[in-house]
Design an enzyme around this catalytic site. Structure first.
Site, PDB file in Angstrom:
ATOM      1  N   LYS A   1       0.807  -1.226   0.000  1.00  0.00           N
ATOM      2  CA  LYS A   1       0.000   0.000   0.000  1.00  0.00           C
ATOM      3  C   LYS A   1       0.844   1.282   0.000  1.00  0.00           C
ATOM      4  O   LYS A   1       0.416   2.301  -0.536  1.00  0.00           O
ATOM      5  CB  LYS A   1      -0.939   0.010   1.213  1.00  0.00           C
ATOM      6  CG  LYS A   1      -2.125  -0.917   1.071  1.00  0.00           C
ATOM      7  CD  LYS A   1      -3.084  -0.736   2.225  1.00  0.00           C
ATOM      8  CE  LYS A   1      -4.257  -1.687   2.095  1.00  0.00           C
ATOM      9  NZ  LYS A   1      -5.244  -1.501   3.159  1.00  0.00           N
TER      10      LYS A   1
ATOM     11  N   ASP B   1      -9.958   3.131   2.318  1.00  0.00           N
ATOM     12  CA  ASP B   1     -10.063   2.465   3.629  1.00  0.00           C
ATOM     13  C   ASP B   1     -10.704   3.375   4.689  1.00  0.00           C
ATOM     14  O   ASP B   1     -11.629   2.960   5.394  1.00  0.00           O
ATOM     15  CB  ASP B   1      -8.666   2.045   4.138  1.00  0.00           C
ATOM     16  CG  ASP B   1      -8.142   0.824   3.413  1.00  0.00           C
ATOM     17  OD1 ASP B   1      -8.955   0.009   2.933  1.00  0.00           O
ATOM     18  OD2 ASP B   1      -6.901   0.682   3.329  1.00  0.00           O
TER      19      ASP B   1
ATOM     20  N   GLY C   1      -3.967  -0.229  19.010  1.00  0.00           N
ATOM     21  CA  GLY C   1      -3.156  -0.602  17.851  1.00  0.00           C
ATOM     22  C   GLY C   1      -2.632   0.630  17.145  1.00  0.00           C
ATOM     23  O   GLY C   1      -3.199   1.733  17.293  1.00  0.00           O
TER      24      GLY C   1
ATOM     25  N   GLY D   1      -1.062  -0.379  10.139  1.00  0.00           N
ATOM     26  CA  GLY D   1      -1.601   0.222   8.914  1.00  0.00           C
ATOM     27  C   GLY D   1      -3.074   0.566   9.016  1.00  0.00           C
ATOM     28  O   GLY D   1      -3.501   1.651   8.595  1.00  0.00           O
ATOM     29  N   ALA D   2      -3.866  -0.330   9.608  1.00  0.00           N
ATOM     30  CA  ALA D   2      -5.304  -0.076   9.719  1.00  0.00           C
ATOM     31  C   ALA D   2      -5.567   1.083  10.675  1.00  0.00           C
ATOM     32  O   ALA D   2      -6.430   1.934  10.417  1.00  0.00           O
ATOM     33  CB  ALA D   2      -6.024  -1.340  10.198  1.00  0.00           C
TER      34      ALA D   2
ATOM     35  N   ASN E   1      -0.941   1.132  22.362  1.00  0.00           N
ATOM     36  CA  ASN E   1      -0.292   0.116  21.517  1.00  0.00           C
ATOM     37  C   ASN E   1       0.809  -0.598  22.287  1.00  0.00           C
ATOM     38  O   ASN E   1       1.429  -0.032  23.182  1.00  0.00           O
ATOM     39  CB  ASN E   1       0.308   0.760  20.258  1.00  0.00           C
ATOM     40  CG  ASN E   1       0.619  -0.275  19.196  1.00  0.00           C
ATOM     41  OD1 ASN E   1      -0.201  -1.162  18.944  1.00  0.00           O
ATOM     42  ND2 ASN E   1       1.775  -0.187  18.568  1.00  0.00           N
TER      43      ASN E   1
ATOM     44  N   VAL F   1       5.080   1.289  21.919  1.00  0.00           N
ATOM     45  CA  VAL F   1       4.681   2.690  22.113  1.00  0.00           C
ATOM     46  C   VAL F   1       5.265   3.596  21.027  1.00  0.00           C
ATOM     47  O   VAL F   1       4.591   4.517  20.553  1.00  0.00           O
ATOM     48  CB  VAL F   1       5.113   3.179  23.509  1.00  0.00           C
ATOM     49  CG1 VAL F   1       4.717   4.617  23.735  1.00  0.00           C
ATOM     50  CG2 VAL F   1       4.486   2.307  24.565  1.00  0.00           C
TER      51      VAL F   1
HETATM   52  P1  NAP Z   1      -0.423  -4.324  11.213  1.00  0.00           P
HETATM   53  O1  NAP Z   1      -0.016  -3.116  10.453  1.00  0.00           O
HETATM   54  O2  NAP Z   1       0.457  -5.525  11.199  1.00  0.00           O
HETATM   55  O3  NAP Z   1      -0.666  -3.876  12.760  1.00  0.00           O
HETATM   56  C1  NAP Z   1      -0.960  -4.837  13.718  1.00  0.00           C
HETATM   57  C2  NAP Z   1      -1.295  -4.168  15.047  1.00  0.00           C
HETATM   58  O4  NAP Z   1      -1.646  -5.206  15.961  1.00  0.00           O
HETATM   59  C3  NAP Z   1      -0.133  -3.421  15.683  1.00  0.00           C
HETATM   60  O5  NAP Z   1      -0.614  -2.328  16.420  1.00  0.00           O
HETATM   61  C4  NAP Z   1       0.455  -4.482  16.613  1.00  0.00           C
HETATM   62  O6  NAP Z   1       1.168  -3.955  17.721  1.00  0.00           O
HETATM   63  C5  NAP Z   1      -0.814  -5.131  17.116  1.00  0.00           C
HETATM   64  N1  NAP Z   1      -0.587  -6.460  17.640  1.00  0.00           N
HETATM   65  C6  NAP Z   1      -0.287  -7.595  16.951  1.00  0.00           C
HETATM   66  N2  NAP Z   1      -0.165  -8.641  17.787  1.00  0.00           N
HETATM   67  C7  NAP Z   1      -0.385  -8.165  19.040  1.00  0.00           C
HETATM   68  C8  NAP Z   1      -0.413  -8.753  20.341  1.00  0.00           C
HETATM   69  N3  NAP Z   1      -0.173 -10.046  20.516  1.00  0.00           N
HETATM   70  N4  NAP Z   1      -0.699  -7.965  21.393  1.00  0.00           N
HETATM   71  C9  NAP Z   1      -0.949  -6.651  21.227  1.00  0.00           C
HETATM   72  N5  NAP Z   1      -0.937  -6.028  20.037  1.00  0.00           N
HETATM   73  C10 NAP Z   1      -0.659  -6.776  18.952  1.00  0.00           C
HETATM   74  O7  NAP Z   1      -1.856  -4.869  10.724  1.00  0.00           O
HETATM   75  P2  NAP Z   1      -3.029  -3.997  10.058  1.00  0.00           P
HETATM   76  O8  NAP Z   1      -2.892  -4.043   8.585  1.00  0.00           O
HETATM   77  O9  NAP Z   1      -3.082  -2.677  10.740  1.00  0.00           O
HETATM   78  O10 NAP Z   1      -4.324  -4.901  10.411  1.00  0.00           O
HETATM   79  C11 NAP Z   1      -4.776  -4.984  11.750  1.00  0.00           C
HETATM   80  C12 NAP Z   1      -6.150  -5.651  11.823  1.00  0.00           C
HETATM   81  O11 NAP Z   1      -7.121  -4.866  11.144  1.00  0.00           O
HETATM   82  C13 NAP Z   1      -6.209  -7.049  11.182  1.00  0.00           C
HETATM   83  O12 NAP Z   1      -6.977  -7.870  12.029  1.00  0.00           O
HETATM   84  C14 NAP Z   1      -6.918  -6.813   9.870  1.00  0.00           C
HETATM   85  O13 NAP Z   1      -7.662  -7.947   9.456  1.00  0.00           O
HETATM   86  C15 NAP Z   1      -7.862  -5.687  10.264  1.00  0.00           C
HETATM   87  N6  NAP Z   1      -8.250  -4.883   9.105  1.00  0.00           N
HETATM   88  C16 NAP Z   1      -9.566  -4.892   8.752  1.00  0.00           C
HETATM   89  C17 NAP Z   1      -9.990  -4.145   7.687  1.00  0.00           C
HETATM   90  C18 NAP Z   1     -11.441  -4.152   7.313  1.00  0.00           C
HETATM   91  O14 NAP Z   1     -11.769  -3.770   6.183  1.00  0.00           O
HETATM   92  N7  NAP Z   1     -12.321  -4.530   8.216  1.00  0.00           N
HETATM   93  C19 NAP Z   1      -9.068  -3.373   6.935  1.00  0.00           C
HETATM   94  C20 NAP Z   1      -7.732  -3.398   7.316  1.00  0.00           C
HETATM   95  C21 NAP Z   1      -7.330  -4.170   8.414  1.00  0.00           C
HETATM   96  P3  NAP Z   1       2.752  -3.599  17.581  1.00  0.00           P
HETATM   97  O15 NAP Z   1       2.823  -2.280  16.904  1.00  0.00           O
HETATM   98  O16 NAP Z   1       3.207  -3.608  18.971  1.00  0.00           O
HETATM   99  O17 NAP Z   1       3.362  -4.722  16.752  1.00  0.00           O
END
Ligand code: NAP
Length: 285
Positions: free
Chosen positions: A73, A109, A133, A136-137, A157, A160
Site C-alpha cells: 500500500k 479504507d 493498535g 496500517g489499519a 499500543n 509505544v
Molecule cells: P499491522 O499493520 O500488522 O498492525 C498490527 C497491530 O496489531 C499493531 O498495532 C500491533 O502492535 C498489534 N498487535 C499484533 N499482535 C499483538 C499482540 N499479541 N498484542 C498486542 N498487540 C498486537 O496490521 P493492520 O494491517 O493494521 O491490520 C490490523 C487488523 O485490522 C487485522 O486484524 C486486519 O484484518 C484488520 N483490518 C480490517 C480491515 C477491514 O476492512 N475490516 C481493513 C484493514 C485491516 P505492535 O505495533 O506492537 O506490533
C-alpha cells in the site's frame, strides 16, 4: 460478471502478498453479477521485488483497475502518475484507476470505515475515541477520524514508539494521546472515551480466544468496534454485547471500502447489500 468471460470483459483485481484468503473477489464478483456488468475481479499474488513491473504490466495488458493490499500500500505510490490528496496525506493507496491514460491512486479504507460507522448510526463527531493498535489499519482509521471531527484520539499500543510516530503524523489534525497497552492504561482510557476501536490482530482467526480488552472493563455506554471480520463476532464483541455496549464488526469497513473502489472503476452505485450478503455467505461457510 455476466456469467462467461468474453473478449469484451473488463478485468479488475487485487495485488498483494498473500491474496489467497481475500474476500474482495467474492464481494466484487457478486456485485458485477448483480448489476450484470461485463467485469471480472481476479487476485494476483505479487512479490514486493516485482511490484513496479506488475503494476505497469497489468495496466499495459488492459486491466481496468486494481486494489492494493499488504505489503504494497505504501510502496505502490512510486509506481503511479498521480495520487489523490487524501491518499497522499495518508501515504497509502488501496485503489488504482486509469484516468486519461494516467495511473491514479486513491485510498478508500478511511472513508469506508467512516461509512461503515454511519451505516450503524454511530456519529464520531466531538467524541473521544480509544484506538487500540498503531499499524496500517490504525493509521487509515485515525486519519479518517481526524477528518470526521473527533475531539480526541487515545492510542494504546504494545509498541509505544509506533503509536508516537503515528501521533506525530496526525498531530495537526486532531488532539492525540499515546499510552502503552496495559490493563491499567486501558482501564483509565476506557473511562474517558465513548468509542473503542480494536485495530490490532488480537482475536483474529485462528486465535479467536484472545481479546485486547478484558471484558470486565467494558461499560454499556461504550460503542465497541472491531476491525476484524474473521470471525465476524470476536471475543471482544461478544463481551461488549454481554456488557450492553453497541457493537460494530469489521465487515462493514471491508464492504464500504470495496464499494468505493467499485464506484471509482465502474462509475455505478455499488450494491452494498449484495456485497455484504456475499461476504457473509463466504464467512459463514
Ligand atoms: P499491522 O499493520 O500488522 O498492525 C498490527 C497491530 O496489531 C499493531 O498495532 C500491533 O502492535 C498489534 N498487535 C499484533 N499482535 C499483538 C499482540 N499479541 N498484542 C498486542 N498487540 C498486537 O496490521 P493492520 O494491517 O493494521 O491490520 C490490523 C487488523 O485490522 C487485522 O486484524 C486486519 O484484518 C484488520 N483490518 C480490517 C480491515 C477491514 O476492512 N475490516 C481493513 C484493514 C485491516 P505492535 O505495533 O506492537 O506490533
Amino acid at each position: 460478471m455476466t456469467g462467461s468471460i468474453l473478449g469484451t470483459t473488463k478485468v479488475v483485481g487485487l495485488i498483494g502478498s498473500p491474496v489467497e484468503h481475500s474476500l474482495s473477489p467474492v464481494i466484487h464478483n457478486a456485485a458485477f453479477r448483480h448489476l450484470q456488468l461485463d467485469y471480472v475481479y481476479v487476485p494476483f499474488p505479487v512479490h514486493p521485488d516485482g511490484l513496479a513491473r506488475a503494476v505497469r504490466g497489468l495496466f499495459q495488458a488492459g486491466i481496468a483497475g486494481l486494489n492494493v493490499t499488504v505489503p504494497h500500500k505504501e510502496r505502490v505510490l512510486d509506481c503511479l502518475d498521480r495520487v489523490d490528496h487524501y491518499a497522499q496525506v495518508l501515504g497509502a493507496v488501496n485503489t488504482i484507476v486509469k484516468e486519461d491514460g494516467q495511473l491514479v491512486g486513491y485510498n478508500t479504507d478511511g472513508p469506508g470505515f467512516i461509512q461503515s460507522l454511519q451505516a450503524e448510526g454511530v456519529d464520531v463527531r466531538g467524541k473521544t475515541v480509544l484506538v487500540i493498535g498503531a499499524g496500517g489499519a490504525a493509521r487509515a482509521v485515525a486519519f479518517a477520524l481526524g477528518q470526521a471531527g473527533v475531539r480526541e484520539i487515545i492510542f494504546v499500543n504494545r509498541t509505544v514508539e509506533r503509536a508516537q510516530n503515528l501521533k506525530r503524523e496526525i498531530d495537526d489534525l486532531v488532539q492525540v494521546e499515546v499510552l502503552p497497552l496495559t490493563p491499567e492504561t486501558l482501564q483509565k482510557s476506557l473511562q474517558c472515551c465513548q468509542i473503542v476501536i480494536n485495530t490490532t490482530t488480537v482475536g483474529m482467526y485462528p486465535h479467536t480466544d484472545n481479546t485486547p480488552v478484558p471484558g470486565q472493563l467494558l461499560q454499556p455506554r461504550l460503542t465497541v468496534v472491531d476491525l476484524i471480520y474473521n470471525p465476524l463476532e470476536t471475543r471482544l464483541l461478544r463481551a461488549a454485547k454481554r456488557a450492553g455496549c453497541k457493537t460494530v464488526s469489521g465487515l462493514g469497513m471491508l464492504v464500504y471500502q470495496g464499494a468505493a473502489s467499485f464506484e471509482l472503476w465502474t462509475g455505478k452505485t455499488a450494491p452494498v447489500g449484495v456485497m455484504t450478503d456475499a461476504a457473509l455467505a463466504k464467512l459463514n461457510r
